[in-house]
Motif scaffolding. Structure first.
Motif, mmCIF file in Angstrom:
data_model
loop_
_atom_site.group_PDB
_atom_site.id
_atom_site.type_symbol
_atom_site.label_atom_id
_atom_site.label_comp_id
_atom_site.label_asym_id
_atom_site.label_seq_id
_atom_site.Cartn_x
_atom_site.Cartn_y
_atom_site.Cartn_z
ATOM 1 N N MET A 192 16.401 -10.517 6.189
ATOM 2 C CA MET A 192 15.547 -9.716 6.755
ATOM 3 C C MET A 192 15.772 -8.209 6.399
ATOM 4 N N THR A 193 14.683 -7.855 5.778
ATOM 5 C CA THR A 193 14.728 -6.359 5.394
ATOM 6 C C THR A 193 14.162 -5.316 6.074
ATOM 7 N N ILE A 194 14.461 -4.219 6.315
ATOM 8 C CA ILE A 194 13.819 -3.173 6.804
ATOM 9 C C ILE A 194 12.596 -2.483 6.370
ATOM 10 N N PRO A 195 11.494 -2.608 6.618
ATOM 11 C CA PRO A 195 10.442 -2.228 5.714
ATOM 12 C C PRO A 195 10.339 -0.529 5.725
ATOM 13 N N ARG A 196 9.773 -0.006 4.674
ATOM 14 C CA ARG A 196 9.721 1.392 4.512
ATOM 15 C C ARG A 196 8.209 1.727 4.408
ATOM 16 N N ASN A 197 7.998 2.835 4.574
ATOM 17 C CA ASN A 197 6.530 3.271 4.268
ATOM 18 C C ASN A 197 6.679 4.253 3.232
ATOM 19 N N THR A 198 5.716 3.718 2.224
ATOM 20 C CA THR A 198 5.506 4.310 0.787
ATOM 21 C C THR A 198 4.183 4.987 0.816
ATOM 22 N N ARG A 199 4.040 5.428 -0.297
ATOM 23 C CA ARG A 199 2.733 6.171 -0.452
ATOM 24 C C ARG A 199 1.901 5.012 -0.632
ATOM 25 N N ALA A 200 2.257 4.229 -1.529
ATOM 26 C CA ALA A 200 1.334 2.990 -2.038
ATOM 27 C C ALA A 200 0.958 2.167 -0.792
ATOM 28 N N LYS A 201 1.758 1.818 0.022
ATOM 29 C CA LYS A 201 1.766 1.127 1.339
ATOM 30 C C LYS A 201 0.678 1.843 2.231
ATOM 31 N N GLU A 202 0.842 3.275 2.449
ATOM 32 C CA GLU A 202 -0.239 3.724 3.232
ATOM 33 C C GLU A 202 -1.458 3.771 2.765
ATOM 34 N N ARG A 203 -1.592 4.058 1.525
ATOM 35 C CA ARG A 203 -3.040 4.396 0.820
ATOM 36 C C ARG A 203 -3.753 3.010 0.695
ATOM 37 N N ILE A 204 -2.927 1.895 0.785
ATOM 38 C CA ILE A 204 -3.469 0.461 0.629
ATOM 39 C C ILE A 204 -3.981 0.231 2.012
ATOM 40 N N LEU A 205 -3.053 0.329 3.019
ATOM 41 C CA LEU A 205 -3.856 0.146 4.467
ATOM 42 C C LEU A 205 -4.920 0.805 4.861
ATOM 43 N N GLU A 206 -4.708 2.363 4.395
ATOM 44 C CA GLU A 206 -5.898 2.890 4.696
ATOM 45 C C GLU A 206 -7.278 2.469 3.998
ATOM 46 N N ILE A 207 -7.171 2.079 2.853
ATOM 47 C CA ILE A 207 -8.201 1.405 2.062
ATOM 48 C C ILE A 207 -8.911 0.188 2.700
ATOM 49 N N ILE A 208 -8.009 -0.670 3.026
ATOM 50 C CA ILE A 208 -8.502 -1.957 4.051
ATOM 51 C C ILE A 208 -8.978 -1.816 5.207
#
Lengths: 127, 127
Positions: free
Chosen positions: B1-17
């Motif tokens: 189990m890993t602790i997720p991090r918020n990265t620029r790529a992740k935020e942007r990709i979620l935004e796009i979707i």
DNA sequence: TTTATTAATGCAACAAAATTGCAATTAAAA
DNA sequence: TTTTAATTGCAATTTTGTTGCATTAATAAA
């Protein structure tokens, strides 16, 4: 319009698909032809069998295209696909639930062409 | 189990979707990140967003996997996917019909996990 | 049965889609 | 600020599917 021919590869591939209790992918089929023909031929024969309505395509939940000959299709001349498919996450078996048709009514303005209905989960053999 | 991090790529990709009115494929998304991150990162971020239940997968009728954040999902903490999807053969738009839930009853022994229900045809805008 | 036609095949090359290993980077907790 | 390990980029690889073309062979016609 071309006149189809019955070749050894075509006959064998259709045999393999009809004998299977699950839907098979191109690589599944290629694994079973045992050198009878080329990889490319499998792709082409599968396409031909689909357009001749001897088998039908099912897109699995992972996006991989599988092929199956439904018993309700190959006996009758009617070729129906509006039944459910079940994809087992454990044994990876993809099968037709031919008795389970789905009634869908869409909002006005939608023209239905084809149904793609697959449920994933655990099948009876694995449950 | 890993602790997720918020990265620029992740935020942007979620935004796009979330900003899109249709489901997007990996290459659709990659086309929109505009060099912010690598192609491989898009694959990995999409997988992560799915496992974090921020978005969900829809297999299109051609086998291409698309991603969408449903409005019924992202507001509530409940993550439901038992609605229909519609794939327009003309404009290629793949959309969620969130009000159209499907009741399926399977034979005894089947344990349902996810539903993949997509109908292809002509959408209202194209019809 | 033999011949002619063209559907089907094999092979090599190509293209697209997705995955993996690993060193470098960086988000977030301590 | 320091530390930890999640995340990323890049290159290499694998998997999946397609295309062109010369050769083979199924089937109809002679």
């Amino acid at each position: 319009m071309t006149i189809p021919r019955n070749t050894r590869a075509k006959e064998r591939i259709l045999e393999i698909i009809l004998a299977s209790d699950r839907a098979l992918s191109q690589s599944d089929v290629f694994g079973q032809v045992d050198g009878l023909c080329d990889r490319v031929t499998v792709y082409r024969v599968l396409d031909r069998l689909v357009s001749e309505k001897k088998i039908h395509k099912i897109v699995n939940v992972d996006g991989i295209i599988n092929y199956a000959g439904c018993s309700s299709c190959d006996t009758a001349n009617l070729h129906q696909h509006d039944h459910l498919h079940f994809s087992c996450v454990r044994c990876k078996k993809l099968s037709c639930l031919e008795n389970h048709h789905v009634n869908v009514t869409l909002p006005l303005g939608y023209a239905v062409q084809e149904l793609f209905l697959t449920i994933s989960g655990i099948c009876p053999s694995c449950g």
